[in-house]
Design a protein around this motif. Structure first.
Motif, PDB file in Angstrom:
ATOM      1  N   ASP B 117       0.847  -1.197   0.000  1.00 51.73           N
ATOM      2  CA  ASP B 117       0.000   0.000   0.000  1.00 51.73           C
ATOM      3  C   ASP B 117       0.878   1.240   0.000  1.00 51.73           C
ATOM      4  O   ASP B 117       1.826   1.328   0.782  1.00 51.73           O
ATOM      5  CB  ASP B 117      -0.891   0.020   1.247  1.00 51.73           C
ATOM      6  CG  ASP B 117      -1.991  -1.019   1.156  1.00 51.73           C
ATOM      7  OD1 ASP B 117      -2.332  -1.399   0.033  1.00 51.73           O
ATOM      8  OD2 ASP B 117      -2.485  -1.448   2.209  1.00 51.73           O
ATOM      9  N   VAL B 118       0.549   2.162  -0.861  1.00 54.02           N
ATOM     10  CA  VAL B 118       1.305   3.410  -0.928  1.00 54.02           C
ATOM     11  C   VAL B 118       0.406   4.540  -0.458  1.00 54.02           C
ATOM     12  O   VAL B 118      -0.700   4.707  -0.949  1.00 54.02           O
ATOM     13  CB  VAL B 118       1.780   3.703  -2.370  1.00 54.02           C
ATOM     14  CG1 VAL B 118       2.581   4.992  -2.411  1.00 54.02           C
ATOM     15  CG2 VAL B 118       2.598   2.552  -2.905  1.00 54.02           C
ATOM     16  N   ASN B 119       0.867   5.266   0.530  1.00 56.21           N
ATOM     17  CA  ASN B 119       0.108   6.401   1.047  1.00 56.21           C
ATOM     18  C   ASN B 119       0.930   7.662   0.833  1.00 56.21           C
ATOM     19  O   ASN B 119       1.950   7.842   1.480  1.00 56.21           O
ATOM     20  CB  ASN B 119      -0.179   6.159   2.530  1.00 56.21           C
ATOM     21  CG  ASN B 119      -1.164   7.155   3.071  1.00 56.21           C
ATOM     22  OD1 ASN B 119      -1.829   7.850   2.311  1.00 56.21           O
ATOM     23  ND2 ASN B 119      -1.248   7.233   4.378  1.00 56.21           N
ATOM     24  N   MET B 120       0.492   8.482  -0.101  1.00 59.06           N
ATOM     25  CA  MET B 120       1.237   9.723  -0.382  1.00 59.06           C
ATOM     26  C   MET B 120       0.722  10.788   0.556  1.00 59.06           C
ATOM     27  O   MET B 120      -0.357  11.333   0.356  1.00 59.06           O
ATOM     28  CB  MET B 120       1.023  10.119  -1.835  1.00 59.06           C
ATOM     29  CG  MET B 120       1.478   9.026  -2.777  1.00 59.06           C
ATOM     30  SD  MET B 120       1.027   9.354  -4.469  1.00 59.06           S
ATOM     31  CE  MET B 120       1.945   8.055  -5.286  1.00 59.06           C
TER      32      MET B 120
END
Lengths: 193, 126
Positions: B117-120
C-alpha cells in the motif's frame, strides 16, 4: 458549510420566518383590536380552558412530545452546520489486490495551492479538494495583485496549475472553482510593468 | 542376519561404536526468519531510490498508520508513507515504486510481497 447545508438553511429560515410572521401578525391584529376598544376579551377564555381541561392529561404529553421534537430538529440543524463538502483524509487513486494507492487530500491541496502561488500575479492561494474518489474537484481561493493583468492569472491557472493537477491525478477532467479576490500588493511584491 | 553381539569379558560389556548420525546439509540447518522491521527498512530504502520520491516517512501523520511491514511465512505485506515530487503522475510513480520495492525485498530476503500500500501523505515541489 456544504451546499446541501446552505440549501437546508434557506428553507429552514424561510419556515421559521413564516411561522413568526403568522404569530406576529396575529398578535398585532389582536393588540390593534384591543387598542381601539373593539375587543377586550382575554385570549385564554372559557373555550380554550375547557378544551385543555377536557383533553387533560394526554394533551400535556402531546405538548411535551412536540416540544422535544422541535428541540431535536433544532439540534440537528445546529450540527449540520459543521458538514462540509471538502474531502478530508485521503483520496484513493487505485485499489487492487496488490495494494492501494492513496494521496492525502491536504497534501494534494497544499501542492496545488503552492503551484498557483508560483504565478507573479498571485499574492496567496489556498485550495481544498472536494467531490468523490472518482470525481475529485478542486476549490481555489486566490488573492491576486489588483494591478496585475487578470489574464495572466487565468492563463496560469489554465496552462500550468490545473494541467499539473490533471497530470498528477491522470484525469482528463478535474472541475475547478476559483474564487479570486483582488488586493493591493505589498510594496515589496509590486509588479513592475 | 548378524545381530551385534556384546562380548563379555571380565564383567564389562563392550558395544560396537555408534555411527554418527548424518547431519543435514548446512543450508538446511536452522531456520532463518526475517523480522518485519528488516523488511520495513529494506522497503523504505528501496523506495527512497525512486527519483520522484522525496522522502519516506517511518512514522506517518499523527492520525494515520506508520510505514511498516508484516511477515507471515514467506509472504509480506508492506505499507509505505511517502512524499512525492509535484507535479508527477502519481499512479505511475506508485506503480514504479511498487515494482522496485517488491523486486528489492524479494532479492534481499526471498520474501514474496503480496500487497504494497502506498500512502502519499505529502506532495512537494511545484
Amino acid at each position: 458549510m456544504s451546499r446541501k447545508t446552505s440549501h437546508g438553511n434557506r428553507w429552514g429560515l424561510a419556515l421559521v420566518g413564516l411561522v413568526l410572521i403568522v404569530l406576529g401578525g396575529g398578535a398585532l391584529s389582536r393588540g390593534a383590536a384591543a387598542a381601539w376598544g373593539s375587543s377586550g376579551t382575554p385570549i385564554v377564555d372559557g373555550d380554550v380552558r375547557g378544551f385543555f381541561t377536557g383533553a387533560s392529561p394526554w394533551i400535556w404529553w402531546l405538548v411535551a412530545a412536540l416540544s422535544l421534537l422541535v428541540a431535536l430538529l433544532g439540534l440537528r440543524w445546529l450540527f449540520v452546520q459543521a458538514r462540509r463538502d471538502t474531502t478530508r483524509g485521503s483520496l484513493r487513486l487505485e485499489r487492487s489486490p496488490s495494494g492501494a494507492t492513496e494521496v492525502s487530500a491536504d497534501g494534494m491541496a497544499r501542492a496545488v495551492a503552492a503551484d498557483v502561488e508560483t504565478s507573479p500575479a498571485v499574492l496567496s492561494a489556498d485550495a481544498d479538494l472536494a467531490g468523490t474518489h472518482n470525481r475529485p474537484e478542486v476549490r481555489l481561493r486566490v488573492v491576486a495583485d489588483e494591478t496585475a493583468p487578470i489574464g495572466e492569472l487565468s492563463r496560469h491557472l489554465s496552462t500550468v496549475a490545473l494541467p499539473h493537477m490533471r497530470d498528477a491525478l491522470e484525469r482528463d477532467r478535474v472541475p475547478a472553482v476559483a474564487r479570486v479576490s483582488l488586493e493591493p500588493a505589498p510594496a515589496s511584491q509590486r509588479m513592475v510593468r | 542376519m548378524s545381530t551385534p553381539t556384546a562380548s563379555t569379558t571380565g564383567g564389562t560389556v563392550t558395544v560396537p561404536a555408534q555411527r554418527p548420525t548424518p547431519q543435514p546439509p548446512p543450508e538446511l540447518r536452522g531456520r532463518t526468519r526475517v523480522e518485519s522491521v528488516v523488511v520495513t527498512k529494506i522497503a523504505c530504502s528501496a523506495a527512497a531510490e525512486i527519483p520522484e520520491i522525496q522522502e519516506v516517512y517511518f512514522a506517518g501523520l499523527p492520525w494515520t498508520r506508520s510505514s511498516g511491514a508484516e511477515v507471515r511465512g514467506d509472504q509480506a505485506t508492506i505499507r509505505l508513507n511517502v512524499s512525492v515530487a509535484y507535479p508527477s503522475r502519481l499512479r505511475a510513480v506508485a506503480a514504479r515504486l511498487r515494482e522496485h520495492v517488491i523486486g528489492r525485498v524479494a532479492e534481499q530476503t526471498g520474501l514474496n510481497v503480496s500487497r504494497l500500500d502506498v500512502n502519499m501523505i505529502d506532495l512537494e515541489g511545484g
